[in-house]
Design a protein around this motif. Structure first.
Motif, PDB file in Angstrom:
ATOM      1  N   VAL A  69      10.400   6.985   4.611  1.00 30.75           N
ATOM      2  CA  VAL A  69      10.714   7.931   5.688  1.00 30.75           C
ATOM      3  C   VAL A  69      11.703   7.283   6.654  1.00 30.75           C
ATOM      4  CG1 VAL A  69       9.764   9.058   7.752  1.00 30.75           C
ATOM      5  CG2 VAL A  69       8.605   9.304   5.554  1.00 30.75           C
ATOM      6  N   ASP A  70      11.445   6.035   7.038  1.00 33.75           N
ATOM      7  CA  ASP A  70      12.333   5.329   7.964  1.00 33.75           C
ATOM      8  C   ASP A  70      13.726   5.153   7.365  1.00 33.75           C
ATOM      9  OD1 ASP A  70      12.839   3.920  10.440  1.00 33.75           O
ATOM     10  OD2 ASP A  70      12.803   2.072   9.265  1.00 33.75           O
ATOM     11  N   LEU A  71      13.796   4.800   6.090  1.00 28.18           N
ATOM     12  CA  LEU A  71      15.085   4.625   5.420  1.00 28.18           C
ATOM     13  C   LEU A  71      15.892   5.916   5.445  1.00 28.18           C
ATOM     14  CD1 LEU A  71      16.986   2.852   3.656  1.00 28.18           C
ATOM     15  CD2 LEU A  71      15.749   3.745   1.678  1.00 28.18           C
ATOM     16  N   ILE A  72      15.261   7.014   5.088  1.00 32.21           N
ATOM     17  CA  ILE A  72      15.961   8.305   5.077  1.00 32.21           C
ATOM     18  C   ILE A  72      16.407   8.674   6.486  1.00 32.21           C
ATOM     19  CG2 ILE A  72      15.722  10.775   4.590  1.00 32.21           C
ATOM     20  CD1 ILE A  72      13.773   9.941   2.296  1.00 32.21           C
ATOM     21  N   GLU A  73      15.537   8.477   7.475  1.00 30.24           N
ATOM     22  CA  GLU A  73      15.903   8.778   8.865  1.00 30.24           C
ATOM     23  C   GLU A  73      17.113   7.978   9.317  1.00 30.24           C
ATOM     24  OE1 GLU A  73      12.314   7.953  11.037  1.00 30.24           O
ATOM     25  OE2 GLU A  73      11.635  10.035  10.919  1.00 30.24           O
ATOM     26  N   GLN A  74      17.178   6.710   8.923  1.00 31.37           N
ATOM     27  CA  GLN A  74      18.296   5.847   9.322  1.00 31.37           C
ATOM     28  C   GLN A  74      19.584   6.209   8.586  1.00 31.37           C
ATOM     29  OE1 GLN A  74      18.057   3.565  11.832  1.00 31.37           O
ATOM     30  NE2 GLN A  74      15.993   4.377  12.052  1.00 31.37           N
ATOM     31  N   ALA A 123       0.862  -1.178   0.000  1.00 33.67           N
ATOM     32  CA  ALA A 123       0.000   0.000   0.000  1.00 33.67           C
ATOM     33  C   ALA A 123       0.898   1.228   0.000  1.00 33.67           C
ATOM     34  CB  ALA A 123      -0.910  -0.011   1.220  1.00 33.67           C
ATOM     35  N   SER A 124       0.415   2.293  -0.616  1.00 36.36           N
ATOM     36  CA  SER A 124       1.199   3.515  -0.739  1.00 36.36           C
ATOM     37  C   SER A 124       1.678   4.036   0.610  1.00 36.36           C
ATOM     38  CB  SER A 124       0.371   4.580  -1.461  1.00 36.36           C
ATOM     39  OG  SER A 124       1.116   5.753  -1.600  1.00 36.36           O
ATOM     40  N   ALA A 125       0.814   4.013   1.615  1.00 37.65           N
ATOM     41  CA  ALA A 125       1.188   4.523   2.942  1.00 37.65           C
ATOM     42  C   ALA A 125       2.336   3.713   3.535  1.00 37.65           C
ATOM     43  CB  ALA A 125      -0.013   4.510   3.877  1.00 37.65           C
ATOM     44  N   ASN A 126       2.333   2.392   3.317  1.00 39.44           N
ATOM     45  CA  ASN A 126       3.419   1.555   3.826  1.00 39.44           C
ATOM     46  C   ASN A 126       4.741   1.875   3.149  1.00 39.44           C
ATOM     47  OD1 ASN A 126       1.663   0.252   5.540  1.00 39.44           O
ATOM     48  ND2 ASN A 126       1.381  -1.508   4.191  1.00 39.44           N
ATOM     49  N   VAL A 127       4.710   2.064   1.835  1.00 40.26           N
ATOM     50  CA  VAL A 127       5.921   2.392   1.093  1.00 40.26           C
ATOM     51  C   VAL A 127       6.472   3.731   1.571  1.00 40.26           C
ATOM     52  CG1 VAL A 127       6.853   2.942  -1.185  1.00 40.26           C
ATOM     53  CG2 VAL A 127       5.280   1.023  -0.918  1.00 40.26           C
ATOM     54  N   ASP A 128       5.598   4.707   1.743  1.00 42.79           N
ATOM     55  CA  ASP A 128       6.049   6.023   2.200  1.00 42.79           C
ATOM     56  C   ASP A 128       6.620   5.962   3.608  1.00 42.79           C
ATOM     57  OD1 ASP A 128       5.287   7.156  -0.216  1.00 42.79           O
ATOM     58  OD2 ASP A 128       3.259   7.552   0.494  1.00 42.79           O
ATOM     59  N   ALA A 129       5.990   5.176   4.486  1.00 41.26           N
ATOM     60  CA  ALA A 129       6.505   5.024   5.852  1.00 41.26           C
ATOM     61  C   ALA A 129       7.880   4.357   5.837  1.00 41.26           C
ATOM     62  CB  ALA A 129       5.531   4.222   6.696  1.00 41.26           C
ATOM     63  N   LEU A 130       8.055   3.355   4.974  1.00 39.38           N
ATOM     64  CA  LEU A 130       9.361   2.700   4.849  1.00 39.38           C
ATOM     65  C   LEU A 130      10.409   3.665   4.315  1.00 39.38           C
ATOM     66  CD1 LEU A 130       8.278  -0.769   3.420  1.00 39.38           C
ATOM     67  CD2 LEU A 130       9.236  -0.321   5.689  1.00 39.38           C
ATOM     68  N   VAL A 162      13.491  14.850   7.661  1.00 35.16           N
ATOM     69  CA  VAL A 162      12.925  14.002   6.610  1.00 35.16           C
ATOM     70  C   VAL A 162      11.636  14.641   6.105  1.00 35.16           C
ATOM     71  CG1 VAL A 162      12.022  11.708   6.103  1.00 35.16           C
ATOM     72  CG2 VAL A 162      13.924  11.973   7.698  1.00 35.16           C
ATOM     73  N   PRO A 163      11.439  14.650   4.785  1.00 34.11           N
ATOM     74  CA  PRO A 163      10.188  15.199   4.251  1.00 34.11           C
ATOM     75  C   PRO A 163       8.989  14.419   4.795  1.00 34.11           C
ATOM     76  CG  PRO A 163      11.733  14.686   2.485  1.00 34.11           C
ATOM     77  CD  PRO A 163      12.309  14.145   3.744  1.00 34.11           C
ATOM     78  N   PRO A 164       7.868  15.090   4.978  1.00 37.26           N
ATOM     79  CA  PRO A 164       6.682  14.364   5.438  1.00 37.26           C
ATOM     80  C   PRO A 164       6.254  13.309   4.410  1.00 37.26           C
ATOM     81  CG  PRO A 164       6.250  16.737   5.201  1.00 37.26           C
ATOM     82  CD  PRO A 164       7.649  16.492   4.772  1.00 37.26           C
ATOM     83  N   ALA A 165       5.581  12.281   4.895  1.00 37.73           N
ATOM     84  CA  ALA A 165       5.135  11.186   4.022  1.00 37.73           C
ATOM     85  C   ALA A 165       4.283  11.700   2.871  1.00 37.73           C
ATOM     86  CB  ALA A 165       4.381  10.149   4.838  1.00 37.73           C
ATOM     87  N   GLN A 166       3.471  12.751   3.113  1.00 37.54           N
ATOM     88  CA  GLN A 166       2.621  13.298   2.039  1.00 37.54           C
ATOM     89  C   GLN A 166       3.474  13.850   0.899  1.00 37.54           C
ATOM     90  OE1 GLN A 166       2.614  13.882   5.297  1.00 37.54           O
ATOM     91  NE2 GLN A 166       0.752  14.904   5.961  1.00 37.54           N
ATOM     92  N   THR A 167       4.593  14.480   1.249  1.00 36.25           N
ATOM     93  CA  THR A 167       5.493  15.007   0.216  1.00 36.25           C
ATOM     94  C   THR A 167       6.070  13.854  -0.593  1.00 36.25           C
ATOM     95  OG1 THR A 167       6.056  16.905   1.585  1.00 36.25           O
ATOM     96  CG2 THR A 167       7.586  16.372  -0.188  1.00 36.25           C
ATOM     97  N   LEU A 168       6.485  12.803   0.102  1.00 37.17           N
ATOM     98  CA  LEU A 168       7.052  11.652  -0.599  1.00 37.17           C
ATOM     99  C   LEU A 168       6.013  10.992  -1.502  1.00 37.17           C
ATOM    100  CD1 LEU A 168       9.193  10.154   2.286  1.00 37.17           C
ATOM    101  CD2 LEU A 168       9.977  11.481   0.322  1.00 37.17           C
TER     102      LEU A 168
END
Length: 153
Positions: A11-16, A2-9, A96-102
């Motif tokens: 965001v997490d990748l960039i944060e790490q 799902a799009s939300a899951n990909v965006d959350a992943l 990190v950019p917000p998930a909506q931006t991604l």
């Protein structure tokens, strides 16, 4: 996914990756590997979009920089080279950019992106500068920096 899951992943990748240079290089290597001789066009398009997001977020290490740029040039991805140069000059993003931006930029094949976000401050040292002039950090506008490949010729 799902799009939300990909965006959350993402965001997490960039944060790490932001605080971890070794992880950044590993991620760049893995994306390059996925883009090399990949027989699935949609996967390649998504890979280039991911590469652009990563390039706009953080720099590779000094050791990885030339190899990554060579790979991008060999693939004819000059827009990605421009993003790499802007990030090398402007620094890693601080937030990190917000998930909506991604979500809005996560379009397969899209590589013309940039995050207009606060970036780390890069300190210029006189020994990094060639010539008689020293860098003036107050007058340099890194946001407007443009790389001209013709200057290398």
């Amino acid at each position: 996914y799902a799009s939300a899951n990909v965006d959350a992943l993402l965001v997490d990748l960039i944060e790490q990756c932001i605080p971890n240079p070794a992880l950044r290089d590993e991620i760049f290597c893995q994306v390059c590997k996925q883009l090399t001789d990949n027989p699935k066009p949609e996967s390649v398009e998504r890979g280039w979009n991911l590469m652009s997001v990563l390039l706009a977020s953080f720099r590779p290490s000094k050791e990885m920089e030339k190899y990554l740029e060579y790979f991008l040039r060999q693939q004819g991805k000059h827009d990605c080279v421009m993003i790499l140069h802007k990030t090398l000059l402007g620094g890693n993003i601080l937030d990190v950019p917000p998930a909506q931006t991604l979500t809005s930029i996560r379009t397969p094949g899209r590589t013309d992106l940039w995050f207009d976000l606060p970036r780390e401050y890069i300190f210029l040292k006189s020994e990094m500068w060639e010539g008689n002039e020293t860098p003036d950090q107050e007058k340099t506008n890194w946001k407007d920096a443009v790389f001209d490949p013709n200057e290398l010729r």
